[in-house]
Design an enzyme around this catalytic site. Sequence first.
Site, PDB file in Angstrom:
ATOM      1  CG  ASP A   1      -1.924   0.982   1.412  1.00  0.00           C
ATOM      2  OD1 ASP A   1      -2.290   1.751   0.339  1.00  0.00           O
ATOM      3  OD2 ASP A   1      -2.568   1.283   2.491  1.00  0.00           O
TER       4      ASP A   1
ATOM      5  CG  PHE B   1     -10.271  -0.876   2.428  1.00  0.00           C
ATOM      6  CD1 PHE B   1      -9.087  -0.790   2.986  1.00  0.00           C
ATOM      7  CD2 PHE B   1     -10.828  -1.967   2.951  1.00  0.00           C
ATOM      8  CE1 PHE B   1      -8.444  -1.558   4.254  1.00  0.00           C
ATOM      9  CE2 PHE B   1     -10.525  -2.897   3.900  1.00  0.00           C
ATOM     10  CZ  PHE B   1      -9.215  -2.843   4.656  1.00  0.00           C
TER      11      PHE B   1
ATOM     12  CG  ASP C   1      -7.803  -7.683   8.322  1.00  0.00           C
ATOM     13  OD1 ASP C   1      -6.823  -7.306   7.582  1.00  0.00           O
ATOM     14  OD2 ASP C   1      -7.999  -7.235   9.360  1.00  0.00           O
TER      15      ASP C   1
ATOM     16  NE  ARG D   1      -6.928 -11.718   8.908  1.00  0.00           N
ATOM     17  CZ  ARG D   1      -6.116 -10.939   8.790  1.00  0.00           C
ATOM     18  NH1 ARG D   1      -5.477 -10.568   7.325  1.00  0.00           N
ATOM     19  NH2 ARG D   1      -5.638  -9.740   9.572  1.00  0.00           N
TER      20      ARG D   1
END
Length: 178
Positions: free
Chosen positions: A106, A155, A162, A168
Amino acid sequence: MGEMRVHDKQFEPYISAEKIADRIKEIAGKLNKDYTGRKPLFIAILNGSFMFAADLFKELAIDAEICFIKLASYKGTKSTGHVITAIGLDMDLFGRDVVIVEDIVDTGKTLSEFLPQLHHQQPASLKIVALLHKPEATVFPITIDYLGFSIPNKFVVGYGLDYDGLGRNIPEIFKLIE
Ligand code: IMP
């Protein structure tokens, strides 16, 4: 699969299980070629990469080892700022061909702080395989040697990733609906 709710947020299908599996086969093909006869050590970073690491590892046809570590970030001194330590790294990396397995890069902060610690152990080589990369969000540039998918700065959950502990187990990747 249709839309999905995780905690308070709504997610939509983004990368299918089939697409993930196909891409993993391609990456494994490259690894099989690049690491023939070298017995690399894969280091998978928990928790997010457990599913990716397992599926990727199954596709390897070469001799390879794998270990799993967790990264913990704690507040160091004023000058050191946040310090990242590896929990469970009990392998000697000296002279080894090391491949880090990450779920997603990220900002790049985690790996940019952690990689120098690994270099310190003098591996013969150190490469990165990441399932996802958000180039727009990356402020600490990381060279990803084997990449699954480059995605926009949105996102995502599922396939090991998660949202606040949940999601997950979803077998494909979902994207937040904004
Ligand atoms: P970085 O240090 O900013 O590159 O953070 C990387 C870590 O943040 C990953 O290993 C994930 O655990 C987490 N992360 C970043 N983006 C997402 C996302 O979209 N969904 C779930 N976890 C994420």
